[in-house]
Design a protein around this motif. Structure first.
Motif, PDB file in Angstrom:
ATOM      1  N   THR A  27      -3.861  -7.727 -13.799  1.00 33.12           N
ATOM      2  CA  THR A  27      -5.146  -9.268 -14.235  1.00 33.12           C
ATOM      3  C   THR A  27      -4.339  -9.976 -12.491  1.00 33.12           C
ATOM      4  O   THR A  27      -5.223 -10.421 -12.055  1.00 33.12           O
ATOM      5  N   ALA A  28      -3.359 -10.309 -13.009  1.00 31.70           N
ATOM      6  CA  ALA A  28      -2.827 -11.109 -11.513  1.00 31.70           C
ATOM      7  C   ALA A  28      -3.450 -10.538 -10.031  1.00 31.70           C
ATOM      8  O   ALA A  28      -3.652 -11.768  -8.984  1.00 31.70           O
ATOM      9  N   ALA A  29      -3.316  -9.829 -10.003  1.00 30.11           N
ATOM     10  CA  ALA A  29      -3.449  -8.767  -8.329  1.00 30.11           C
ATOM     11  C   ALA A  29      -5.138  -9.529  -8.613  1.00 30.11           C
ATOM     12  O   ALA A  29      -5.093  -9.205  -7.240  1.00 30.11           O
ATOM     13  N   GLY A  34      -4.504 -10.043   0.766  1.00 28.60           N
ATOM     14  CA  GLY A  34      -3.395  -9.498   1.667  1.00 28.60           C
ATOM     15  C   GLY A  34      -2.374  -9.452   1.638  1.00 28.60           C
ATOM     16  O   GLY A  34      -2.116  -8.438   0.846  1.00 28.60           O
ATOM     17  N   GLU A  35      -1.723  -9.913   1.558  1.00 28.02           N
ATOM     18  CA  GLU A  35       0.103  -9.233   2.230  1.00 28.02           C
ATOM     19  C   GLU A  35       0.790  -9.391  -0.271  1.00 28.02           C
ATOM     20  O   GLU A  35       1.273  -9.010   0.192  1.00 28.02           O
ATOM     21  N   LYS A  40       2.075  -7.372  -4.672  1.00 26.92           N
ATOM     22  CA  LYS A  40       1.619  -7.251  -6.688  1.00 26.92           C
ATOM     23  C   LYS A  40       2.255  -6.005  -6.793  1.00 26.92           C
ATOM     24  O   LYS A  40       2.595  -5.381  -7.615  1.00 26.92           O
ATOM     25  N   ILE A  41       0.957  -5.207  -5.416  1.00 28.37           N
ATOM     26  CA  ILE A  41       0.552  -3.750  -6.619  1.00 28.37           C
ATOM     27  C   ILE A  41       1.298  -2.813  -6.229  1.00 28.37           C
ATOM     28  O   ILE A  41       2.052  -1.827  -7.155  1.00 28.37           O
ATOM     29  N   ILE A  94      -7.983  -1.386  -7.766  1.00 29.98           N
ATOM     30  CA  ILE A  94      -7.030  -2.795  -7.706  1.00 29.98           C
ATOM     31  C   ILE A  94      -7.123  -2.416  -6.034  1.00 29.98           C
ATOM     32  O   ILE A  94      -7.785  -3.249  -5.291  1.00 29.98           O
ATOM     33  N   GLY A  95      -6.660  -1.417  -5.747  1.00 28.53           N
ATOM     34  CA  GLY A  95      -5.707  -1.002  -4.351  1.00 28.53           C
ATOM     35  C   GLY A  95      -6.851  -0.745  -3.540  1.00 28.53           C
ATOM     36  O   GLY A  95      -6.195  -0.572  -2.301  1.00 28.53           O
ATOM     37  N   SER A  96      -7.499  -0.664  -4.228  1.00 26.99           N
ATOM     38  CA  SER A  96      -9.224   0.454  -3.097  1.00 26.99           C
ATOM     39  C   SER A  96      -9.263  -0.563  -1.741  1.00 26.99           C
ATOM     40  O   SER A  96      -9.695   0.386  -0.426  1.00 26.99           O
ATOM     41  N   GLY A  97      -9.787  -1.865  -2.669  1.00 28.00           N
ATOM     42  CA  GLY A  97     -10.598  -3.228  -1.984  1.00 28.00           C
ATOM     43  C   GLY A  97     -11.449  -2.678  -1.230  1.00 28.00           C
ATOM     44  O   GLY A  97     -11.867  -3.620  -0.586  1.00 28.00           O
ATOM     45  N   ASN A  98     -12.209  -1.891  -2.175  1.00 27.67           N
ATOM     46  CA  ASN A  98     -13.557  -1.813  -1.699  1.00 27.67           C
ATOM     47  C   ASN A  98     -14.850  -2.750  -3.489  1.00 27.67           C
ATOM     48  O   ASN A  98     -15.772  -2.376  -3.515  1.00 27.67           O
TER      49      ASN A  98
END
Length: 223
Positions: A27-29, A34-35, A40-41, A94-98
Motif C-alpha cells: 500500500t505504501a509503495a 522513482g528510487e 520499497k519493492i 505495482i512494479g510494472s510501472g504501467n
C-alpha cells in the motif's frame, strides 16, 4: 483433535505478521515514485522470500504430524499459499510501472482494504494461537504441579520405608539379643543339670558307704 504442533504455530504467527507487514508495504509503495518505490519493492520481494521459506517450513512440519492434525494444517497452509500468490501478483502490478492514475487509485484503495483485512485476520489468528499457547502453558503448569506432588509423595513413601526398615533392623537386633540370652540361659541350665546329676551320684555313693559301714558295725557288735 490432538494438540497442534507448537513449531507450526510459531511459523504461523511469523507468517501472519510478515503477510500483514507486506500488505502495508504494498500500500505504501503505491504512493511512491522513482528510487523510493524501487527500494520499497525490493524490500517487499525480500519479505516474499522469507514468507515462502516460512510456508515451506510449515509444510514440512505439518506432514510429520498425525493424519487428522495434518489435514487441518494443510488446509490452512493452502490459504496461506493463496495469500502469498496474491501478494506476488500485487507486487508485479505495482512494479510494472504501467498503471494510470485511476488504476493506481484503485490499487491503493484495494491495498488499504487488503491491509485492514490482513490485520484483522492476523489479530484473529494471533488471538487463537495465543489462546492455544496459554492452554498449553496451563497444561504444562498442571503437569509440573502433578509431578511435584508425585515427587513429594514418593519422598514421603521413601522416608516411611526407611523408618520401617530402621524399625525392622532394631527388632532384628533385639531378637538377636534375645536369642543370645536364651542361648546363655540354656548353657547355664545345662551346666546346672550336670552339677545336680553329679551331686546325686556323690550323695548316692556317700549313702551307700554309710550303709556298708553301719552294716559292718552291727555285724561286729552282734558277733
Amino acid at each position: 483433535m490432538e494438540k497442534m504442533s507448537e513449531i507450526f504455530e510459531g511459523y504461523e504467527r511469523q507468517y501472519c505478521e510478515l503477510s500483514a507487514n507486506l500488505s502495508r508495504k504494498c500500500t505504501a509503495a503505491l504512493a511512491l515514485d522513482g528510487e523510493q518505490k524501487k527500494q520499497k519493492i525490493s524490500e517487499i520481494r525480500a519479505g516474499l522470500e522469507d514468507a515462502e521459506s516460512l510456508i515451506r517450513k510449515m509444510d514440512m512440519e505439518a506432514r510429520n504430524l498425525q493424519p487428522n492434525v495434518k489435514a487441518v494444517l494443510l488446509a490452512k497452509l493452502r490459504e496461506y499459499k493463496s495469500d502469498l500468490n496474491n501478494l506476488k501478483t500485487e507486487v508485479k502490478r505495482i512494479g510494472s510501472g504501467n498503471l494510470n492514475a485511476a488504476a493506481r487509485d484503485e490499487l491503493l484503495e484495494a491495498g488499504m482494504a487488503n491491509s485492514l483485512t490482513a490485520s484483522a485476520d492476523q489479530r484473529s489468528r494471533l488471538m487463537m494461537a495465543t489462546e492455544r499457547l496459554n492452554q498449553s502453558g496451563d497444561r504444562i503448569k498442571d503437569s509440573r504441579r502433578t509431578m511435584l506432588e508425585t515427587e513429594e509423595l514418593g519422598v514421603s513413601i521413601l522416608q516411611d520405608l526407611h523408618q520401617q526398615r530402621q524399625s525392622l533392623l532394631h527388632a532384628h537386633n533385639t531378637l538377636h539379643g534375645v536369642d543370645d540370652n536364651i542361648g546363655k540361659s540354656k548353657r547355664v541350665l545345662t551346666a546346672m543339670s550336670r552339677r545336680i546329676n553329679k551331686n546325686k551320684w556323690i550323695i548316692g555313693a556317700i549313702i551307700a558307704v554309710l550303709v556298708v559301714v553301719i552294716i559292718l558295725i552291727l555285724y561286729f557288735k552282734l558277733k
